[in-house]
Design a protein around this motif. Structure first.
Motif, PDB file in Angstrom:
ATOM      1  N   MET B   1      -6.520 -83.129  35.645  1.00  0.00           N
ATOM      2  CA  MET B   1      -6.361 -84.821  34.945  1.00  0.00           C
ATOM      3  C   MET B   1      -5.146 -84.875  35.457  1.00  0.00           C
ATOM      4  O   MET B   1      -5.600 -86.104  36.066  1.00  0.00           O
ATOM      5  CB  MET B   1      -6.773 -85.287  33.626  1.00  0.00           C
ATOM      6  CG  MET B   1      -6.984 -86.041  33.072  1.00  0.00           C
ATOM      7  SD  MET B   1      -8.402 -86.462  33.720  1.00  0.00           S
ATOM      8  CE  MET B   1      -7.971 -88.211  33.846  1.00  0.00           C
ATOM      9  N   ALA B   2      -4.203 -84.323  35.162  1.00  0.00           N
ATOM     10  CA  ALA B   2      -3.400 -84.832  35.597  1.00  0.00           C
ATOM     11  C   ALA B   2      -3.609 -84.518  37.495  1.00  0.00           C
ATOM     12  O   ALA B   2      -2.731 -85.396  37.767  1.00  0.00           O
ATOM     13  CB  ALA B   2      -2.236 -83.638  34.781  1.00  0.00           C
ATOM     14  N   THR B   3      -4.148 -83.255  37.700  1.00  0.00           N
ATOM     15  CA  THR B   3      -3.889 -83.554  39.376  1.00  0.00           C
ATOM     16  C   THR B   3      -4.250 -84.574  39.898  1.00  0.00           C
ATOM     17  O   THR B   3      -3.836 -84.941  40.908  1.00  0.00           O
ATOM     18  CB  THR B   3      -4.346 -82.076  39.591  1.00  0.00           C
ATOM     19  OG1 THR B   3      -5.193 -82.027  38.812  1.00  0.00           O
ATOM     20  CG2 THR B   3      -3.122 -81.302  39.534  1.00  0.00           C
ATOM     21  N   THR B   4      -5.375 -84.774  39.590  1.00  0.00           N
ATOM     22  CA  THR B   4      -6.059 -85.814  39.872  1.00  0.00           C
ATOM     23  C   THR B   4      -5.795 -87.122  39.969  1.00  0.00           C
ATOM     24  O   THR B   4      -6.011 -88.021  40.759  1.00  0.00           O
ATOM     25  CB  THR B   4      -7.767 -85.881  38.826  1.00  0.00           C
ATOM     26  OG1 THR B   4      -7.581 -86.500  37.880  1.00  0.00           O
ATOM     27  CG2 THR B   4      -8.903 -84.667  39.938  1.00  0.00           C
ATOM     28  N   GLU B   5      -5.280 -86.728  39.267  1.00  0.00           N
ATOM     29  CA  GLU B   5      -3.959 -88.742  39.061  1.00  0.00           C
ATOM     30  C   GLU B   5      -3.707 -88.321  40.232  1.00  0.00           C
ATOM     31  O   GLU B   5      -3.058 -89.374  40.645  1.00  0.00           O
ATOM     32  CB  GLU B   5      -3.768 -88.662  37.514  1.00  0.00           C
ATOM     33  CG  GLU B   5      -2.906 -90.085  37.419  1.00  0.00           C
ATOM     34  CD  GLU B   5      -3.938 -91.207  37.728  1.00  0.00           C
ATOM     35  OE1 GLU B   5      -3.234 -91.873  37.411  1.00  0.00           O
ATOM     36  OE2 GLU B   5      -4.964 -91.430  37.173  1.00  0.00           O
ATOM     37  N   VAL B   6      -2.595 -87.636  40.376  1.00  0.00           N
ATOM     38  CA  VAL B   6      -1.705 -87.296  41.637  1.00  0.00           C
ATOM     39  C   VAL B   6      -2.253 -87.384  42.434  1.00  0.00           C
ATOM     40  O   VAL B   6      -1.597 -88.127  43.347  1.00  0.00           O
ATOM     41  CB  VAL B   6      -0.513 -85.800  41.049  1.00  0.00           C
ATOM     42  CG1 VAL B   6       0.214 -85.571  42.430  1.00  0.00           C
ATOM     43  CG2 VAL B   6       0.125 -85.694  40.019  1.00  0.00           C
ATOM     44  N   GLU B   7      -3.538 -86.594  42.822  1.00  0.00           N
ATOM     45  CA  GLU B   7      -4.064 -86.864  44.335  1.00  0.00           C
ATOM     46  C   GLU B   7      -4.558 -88.431  44.396  1.00  0.00           C
ATOM     47  O   GLU B   7      -4.659 -89.161  45.403  1.00  0.00           O
ATOM     48  CB  GLU B   7      -5.931 -86.397  44.629  1.00  0.00           C
ATOM     49  CG  GLU B   7      -5.102 -84.592  43.655  1.00  0.00           C
ATOM     50  CD  GLU B   7      -5.392 -84.542  45.286  1.00  0.00           C
ATOM     51  OE1 GLU B   7      -6.320 -84.659  45.859  1.00  0.00           O
ATOM     52  OE2 GLU B   7      -4.097 -83.802  45.716  1.00  0.00           O
ATOM     53  N   ARG B   8      -4.899 -89.035  43.327  1.00  0.00           N
ATOM     54  CA  ARG B   8      -5.239 -90.915  43.398  1.00  0.00           C
ATOM     55  C   ARG B   8      -4.047 -91.281  44.172  1.00  0.00           C
ATOM     56  O   ARG B   8      -4.335 -92.392  44.640  1.00  0.00           O
ATOM     57  CB  ARG B   8      -5.690 -90.976  42.392  1.00  0.00           C
ATOM     58  CG  ARG B   8      -7.617 -91.333  42.244  1.00  0.00           C
ATOM     59  CD  ARG B   8      -7.991 -91.525  41.341  1.00  0.00           C
ATOM     60  NE  ARG B   8      -7.250 -92.795  40.853  1.00  0.00           N
ATOM     61  CZ  ARG B   8      -7.510 -94.330  39.383  1.00  0.00           C
ATOM     62  NH1 ARG B   8      -8.521 -93.454  38.933  1.00  0.00           N
ATOM     63  NH2 ARG B   8      -6.586 -94.747  39.401  1.00  0.00           N
ATOM     64  N   ARG B   9      -3.272 -91.148  42.668  1.00  0.00           N
ATOM     65  CA  ARG B   9      -2.368 -91.935  43.053  1.00  0.00           C
ATOM     66  C   ARG B   9      -0.969 -91.706  45.115  1.00  0.00           C
ATOM     67  O   ARG B   9      -0.808 -92.570  45.437  1.00  0.00           O
ATOM     68  CB  ARG B   9      -0.598 -91.508  42.087  1.00  0.00           C
ATOM     69  CG  ARG B   9       0.374 -91.738  41.818  1.00  0.00           C
ATOM     70  CD  ARG B   9       1.009 -92.748  41.174  1.00  0.00           C
ATOM     71  NE  ARG B   9       1.041 -93.713  41.795  1.00  0.00           N
ATOM     72  CZ  ARG B   9       0.617 -95.349  41.285  1.00  0.00           C
ATOM     73  NH1 ARG B   9      -0.734 -95.281  40.350  1.00  0.00           N
ATOM     74  NH2 ARG B   9       1.576 -96.418  41.780  1.00  0.00           N
ATOM     75  N   ASP B 549      -8.503-101.404  40.893  1.00  0.00           N
ATOM     76  CA  ASP B 549      -7.953-100.261  40.038  1.00  0.00           C
ATOM     77  C   ASP B 549      -7.823-100.473  38.771  1.00  0.00           C
ATOM     78  O   ASP B 549      -6.691-100.748  38.124  1.00  0.00           O
ATOM     79  CB  ASP B 549      -7.847 -99.103  41.636  1.00  0.00           C
ATOM     80  CG  ASP B 549      -7.790 -97.764  40.967  1.00  0.00           C
ATOM     81  OD1 ASP B 549      -9.920 -98.348  40.879  1.00  0.00           O
ATOM     82  OD2 ASP B 549      -8.069 -97.066  41.874  1.00  0.00           O
ATOM     83  N   LYS B 553      -6.628-101.716  35.456  1.00  0.00           N
ATOM     84  CA  LYS B 553      -5.744-100.888  35.046  1.00  0.00           C
ATOM     85  C   LYS B 553      -5.352-101.896  33.170  1.00  0.00           C
ATOM     86  O   LYS B 553      -4.735-101.869  32.000  1.00  0.00           O
ATOM     87  CB  LYS B 553      -4.627-100.358  35.651  1.00  0.00           C
ATOM     88  CG  LYS B 553      -3.940 -98.938  34.889  1.00  0.00           C
ATOM     89  CD  LYS B 553      -3.300 -98.107  36.350  1.00  0.00           C
ATOM     90  CE  LYS B 553      -3.430 -97.163  36.630  1.00  0.00           C
ATOM     91  NZ  LYS B 553      -3.069 -96.002  37.783  1.00  0.00           N
TER      92      LYS B 553
END
Lengths: 503, 562
Positions: B1-9, B549, B553
């Motif tokens: 979850m965290a990695t995907t968030e970083v990727e998205r960021r 997005d 948010k």
């Protein structure tokens, strides 16, 4: 003389019965170019004939009854454009201007017709306007009579010393046709010598090309720095003048330029008589452009007026060279006439011309053996052309007698049947073979080579022979000689003779 | 979850940075590189010029001869009076005429000159006394008893810039000077209208600028006949000989030009440059078949057929290769032997005495019959010399008309001196210069304003420095010309107006203006879209995604808060 008699007897009928079953698809290829016999003359016989020709005048005068009629005229040198600074050796003019002051300008026209070895006809028109004036000095030249105003203005505005422009359609085949009087490359060619008073030659050159493009209806405005050169060794000035600094020379060609009617019309307009009278009547575009080669040119240069070269004249030389391919296969006889070439006949000379002449080149056939020119003329003329002494029959259009009783001159040249005969019957696919018959007169001690080109076509699968590695068999050519001898055609069977000698 | 968030960021950052680079670097770069170069133009001055206020000033000197003013009146002169006259031609153009009249008495020398027996001699000797500048006039008021003028003539207009005015009988010596002047004023004005400029001339000269309501037919024909003002003219004389077999024609054109045409052109040199040439055209036919009139035994050309003569001939005339100035053609047509004599008939079926006609703004044609010069037994070709005096007389008259030197209709009681050898009186030249200056100014202003308008409307056009330079110099010359007109310096005004017209035409017809003229917006899109669309779509989409997005948010945050 003996040599000629001998060559006459050597008549050979070459019968090439070409049973090319190879189903040549190339039925439409005309035999005119490739299927023609090219008689390779023996050099010896050629020199022999020229020697003979040189001593001809005496012979002819003895034979002719009317010696007065036969006049030999020293003709102006045709090759004077070859950068010979020697003064003009023009013939004295016969016209006498008595009542009015002699005009300072002079116009001459002539047409040279030369039957070429290949059977084509080369016609070369030359129109020359000489004007005793000076464009170079400060005083403005502005009153024109015979000289065209548009060109005169160009000369004086752009300080042109020499201008040579040619428009050519087609390619001159030197191998078949010999040398032209003046060579010209396909497309448009322009070279100009400017006077040394011109400061910005490039700018002047650009403006000049634009103006000329308007005058001649040609795309000369596409001449720019990318296709302009300054030759340093070639293209020396043809007229008088000692400046040969090539900074004042510009040369350009436009090889893609297509020459057509729209270039001919303004060219004709420069002539004093236009196309209304004189030789220019013959210049009909529908015939001129239906030819193998067409080249029209304008040359302007300063020339000497007299022997000492004290006064300068300007010469405008308009030339038009055309080669007609009048060879029609299957008719057996070759002939042409002015009417056939130009669809016009001549009725008068240009009244403004001081001389108006037609020359027919009979150098190759001084005795009238190969072809016959009618109406016959008594005038003969000799001239050096490109270092070669040539003989011409001369027709003077300024004399009423030239036109005869019908008041029109339609020159005919009829080749004698001995000259040759070509019969060609093209094949039809799977119906009949080719037939090519040629009657050729061969000079003695010569080699004659006949080459035939053909193309191969695809066979249907049923047409393959059982042994295709053999290829196709071509029937033999047949050579039959027409020997004027009773031996060959002895039909009298009553005489006692060995059988092998009678057929 | 965290990695995907970083990727998205990271993805968002990458998209943002690309967008920023595109906007900060790409767009200005594209803008800068595709900009068309437009040099600065004096727009405000051009706009001023579009509103033209022309003032023409003429200096008049009125000289009282002995016996016209009393000694006490004489004390009051010299005096100067100024008269203004304003006309508004249309909303943008206004004219003002200013006549500055100076009154003085004649000097002794002038008195002597006026004592000559005839008016022409008096005119000549007055001219030698004083050289008055271009555009000004001297009017000599002579007593009624003077024998200089014939009985019924009140005003004599000389060949130079002087006029003689006979004082009317009803004004007797002894009245006040004001009354005398008031009496003289309308007469002097008449003289001015003849010798200097008249309102009709000036408005006709403005025709390039002002669309005039069509007046009477004659004035339109007059205004259309004259060639447009141009810095130079080419005059071409052509001898048409359709039958060189019969006629061998000789014309001494060189001598004739020197004798007849050159003096006129030398005089006109200040108005324009002229170049003369001549040519002979053989087999040049007319485009019409003349009708044979058996009653006259001659061929005739009707006025309707004259219009069809020019076009076929013009193909043979050839254009002038050396310059782009307008060409005045003068054709001398010698009919062929079969169609001689040939006469031109007017609309009343009367033979035109000169056997010539002219075509407006083109030139003149004269038919010259030669059949009278040889008998029926003549042997062709006949040598014929053309009488150049006869021919040039006609051509000179036509040339004057085509150049706009036209004699005004003098009011009754006026006597105009006959033409001198130059074919042009000084005051005629002045008249021409007035109207040409005004015409040049009008044309140049129109050219410059329409060029400015065009450049303003079409932003694609590149304005190079040399064009800006030409425009500026045209504007300067125009301003100078207007100022000189105002000051009454006719010669300078004409000079500047010519410079203005040259510069403005050069700017207007400069080929560099055309390069990008036909480069419309849809073609621009056709070029840009294949380049920009593939690049912009991902950027725009990712930007949209980022925005959506962010919005989502925020909405989530809002929801959480709630």
């Amino acid at each position: 003389m003996a040599a000629h008699r001998c060559s006459r007897s050597a008549l050979l009928l070459v019968l090439c019965s070409l049973c090319l079953f190879s189903i040549a698809e190339s039925q439409e290829t005309t035999p005119a170019g490739d299927h023609r016999a090219t008689g390779v003359d023996n050099p010896q016989s050629v020199t022999g004939s020229t020697e003979q020709m040189a001593e001809q005048p005496t012979v002819v005068e003895e034979e002719e009854e009317e010696e007065e009629d036969r006049r030999w005229e020293a003709t102006r040198d045709e090759v004077e454009t070859e950068n010979t600074s020697a003064p003009d050796t023009s013939a004295p003019t016969f016209e006498v201007h008595s009542s009015v002051p002699k005009p300072k300008d002079d116009f001459q026209e002539e047409l040279v017709i030369r039957p070429l070895h290949s059977g084509d006809i080369y016609a070369s028109f030359q129109f020359r306007t000489l004007w005793e004036t000076d464009f170079t000095t400060g005083n403005k030249v502005s009153h024109y009579r015979l000289f065209p105003k548009s060109l005169g203005q160009v000369i004086s505005k752009f300080s042109v010393r020499e201008l040579h422009i040619s428009f050519t359609q087609g390619y001159w085949r030197t191998m078949q046709w010999g040398q032209p009087f003046l060579p010209s490359p396909p497309g448009a060619e322009l070279w100009v010598w400017f006077q040394d008073s011109v400061t910005d030659v490039d700018e002047t050159w650009k403006e000049l090309t634009n103006v000329l493009s308007g005058i001649f209806c040609a795309s000369l405005n596409f001449i720019d720095s990318t296709n302009t050169v300054q030759p340093s060794a070639s293209f020396k000035p043809l007229g008088i003048g000692n400046v040969t600094d090539h900074r004042f020379l510009r040369y350009a060609t436009l090889p893609r330029e297509i020459v057509c009617t729209e270039n001919l019309t303004p060219w004709k307009k420069l002539l004093p008589c236009g196309s209304k009278a004189g030789l220019a009547v013959l210049l009909k575009s529908e015939k001129l452009f239906h030819s193998s080669f067409h080249s029209q040119a304008v040359h302007i240069r300063p020339v000497c007026k007299d022997w000492q070269c004290k006064t300068k004249s300007w010469e405008l030389r308009q030339t038009l060279n055309v080669v007609f391919d009048l060879h029609t296969p299957g008719q057996g006889k070759q002939e042409w006439s002015l009417f056939k070439m130009f669809s016009r006949t001549l009725t008068e000379a240009c009244p403004l011309a001081s001389s108006s002449k037609i020359y027919v080149d009979i150098t190759d056939d001084p005795q009238g053996e190969q072809f016959e020119v009618s109406p016959a003329t008594h005038l003969l003329s000799q001239a050096m052309v490109l270092g070669d002494r040539r003989t011409f029959s001369l027709y003077d259009l300024t004399q009423q007698i030239t036109f005869g009783t019908v008041r029109s001159l339609n020159l005919h040249i009829r080749w004698k049947s001995s000259e040759g005969y070509i019969h060609y019957q093209p094949s039809k696919d799977r119906v009949r073979p080719h037939l090519l018959e040629m009657l050729v007169q061969l000079p003695p001690n010569s080699v004659t080579e006949v080459t035939v080109q053909f193309e191969r076509a695809l066979l249907k699968w049923t047409e393959y022979t059982p042994d295709p590695n053999h290829g196709f068999y071509v029937g033999s050519s047949v050579i039959s000689s027409l020997v004027p001898s009773i031996v060959a055609m002895d039909t009298n069977s009553t005489r006692e003779q060995p059988l092998f000698s009678s057929l | 979850m965290a990695t995907t968030e970083v990727e998205r960021r990271r993805g968002q950052l990458a998209a943002l940075s690309i967008a920023v680079v595109v906007i900060v670097v790409g767009v200005p770069l594209w803008w800068k590189t595709t900009e068309t170069y437009r040099a600065w133009l004096p727009v405000s001055q051009i706009n001023e010029l579009s509103n033209l206020q022309l003032q023409l000033s003429a200096d008049v000197e009125v000289v009282f001869a002995r016996g016209t003013v009393t000694p006490e009146q004489q004390k009051k002169v010299p005096l100067t009076r100024t008269q203004d006259e304003e006309h508004s031609v249309d909303e943008d153009t206004a004219l003002r005429y200013r006549y500055e009249t100076r009154y003085r008495t004649a000097t002794i020398m002038e008195e002597d000159a006026l004592d000559q027996p005839t008016a022409a001699e008096a005119d000549l000797s007055l001219h030698t006394l004083s050289e008055c500048p271009c555009g000004s006039l001297v009017v000599y008021v002579i007593p009624e008893s003077s024998s200089l003028l014939p009985q019924d003539v009140d005003v004599y207009i000389g060949q130079r810039r002087t006029a003689l005015l006979r004082i009317g009988g009803q004004i007797r010596v002894g009245k006040t000077l004001d009354l005398l002047l008031a009496h003289l004023e309308p007469r002097i004005k008449q003289v001015l209208q003849v010798m200097s400029f008249s309102h009709t001339d000036i408005t006709a000269a403005l025709s390039d600028r002002v669309r005039l309501s069509p007046g009477n037919k004659e004035s339109i024909a007059d205004s259309m006949r004259t060639f447009k003002s141009s810095p130079g003219y080419e005059i071409t004389f052509s001898l048409l000989n359709p039958d060189p077999k019969s006629h061998r024609l000789h014309w001494d054109i060189e001598g004739a030009v020197q004798t007849y045409i050159q003096p006129l052109l030398t005089k006109l040199a200040s108005v324009a440059n002229f170049s003369i040439d001549s040519q002979t055209l053989y087999y040049a036919m007319l485009g019409v078949n003349p009708r044979f009139d058996s009653s006259l035994g001659a061929y005739t050309l009707s006025p309707d057929s004259l219009a069809h003569m020019i076009n076929p001939v013009e193909a043979r005339l050839g254009s002038n290769a050396a310059s782009s100035n307008p060409v005045l053609n003068f054709l001398l047509y010698v009919p062929d032997a079969q169609h001689s004599p040939l006469h031109i008939h007017d609309s009343k079926k009367q033979e035109v005495p000169t056997n010539a006609f002219h075509s407006p703004r083109w030139g003149g044609i004269m038919v010259y019959n030669v059949d009278g010069f040889y008998g029926p037994e003549a042997v062709f070709p006949v040598d014929l010399n053309i009488n150049m005096a006869k021919v040039m007389g006609v051509f000179l008259a036509q040339l004057r008309l085509l150049l706009g030197v036209q004699s005004p209709n003098a009011p009754s009681g006026f006597l105009v001196a006959p033409c001198s050898r130059t074919g042009l009186a000084d005051w005629e030249l002045d008249r021409l210069m007035w109207s040409r200056s005004v015409e040049n100014v009008a044309t140049a202003t129109t050219t410059i304003t329409s060029l400015a308008q065009l450049l303003d409307q079409i932003g694609n056009i590149v304005i190079n420095d040399n064009i800006a330079e030409q425009v500026s110099s045209a504007v300067t010359s125009l301003q100078l010309a207007v100022a000189e007109l105002e000051a009454g310096n006719l010669r300078f005004a004409l000079q500047y107006s010519k410079e203005a017209i040259l510069a403005s035409e050069r700017a207007f017809f400069d080929p560099s203006l055309l390069h990008l003229l036909y480069f419309p917006d849809d073609q621009k899109f056709a070029i840009y879209i294949p380049l920009f669309l593939p690049m912009c779509v991902p950027i725009l989409l990712s930007l949209l995604k980022i925005v959506s997005d962010a919005r989502q948010k925020r909405r989530e945050k809002q929801a959480k808060k709630d």
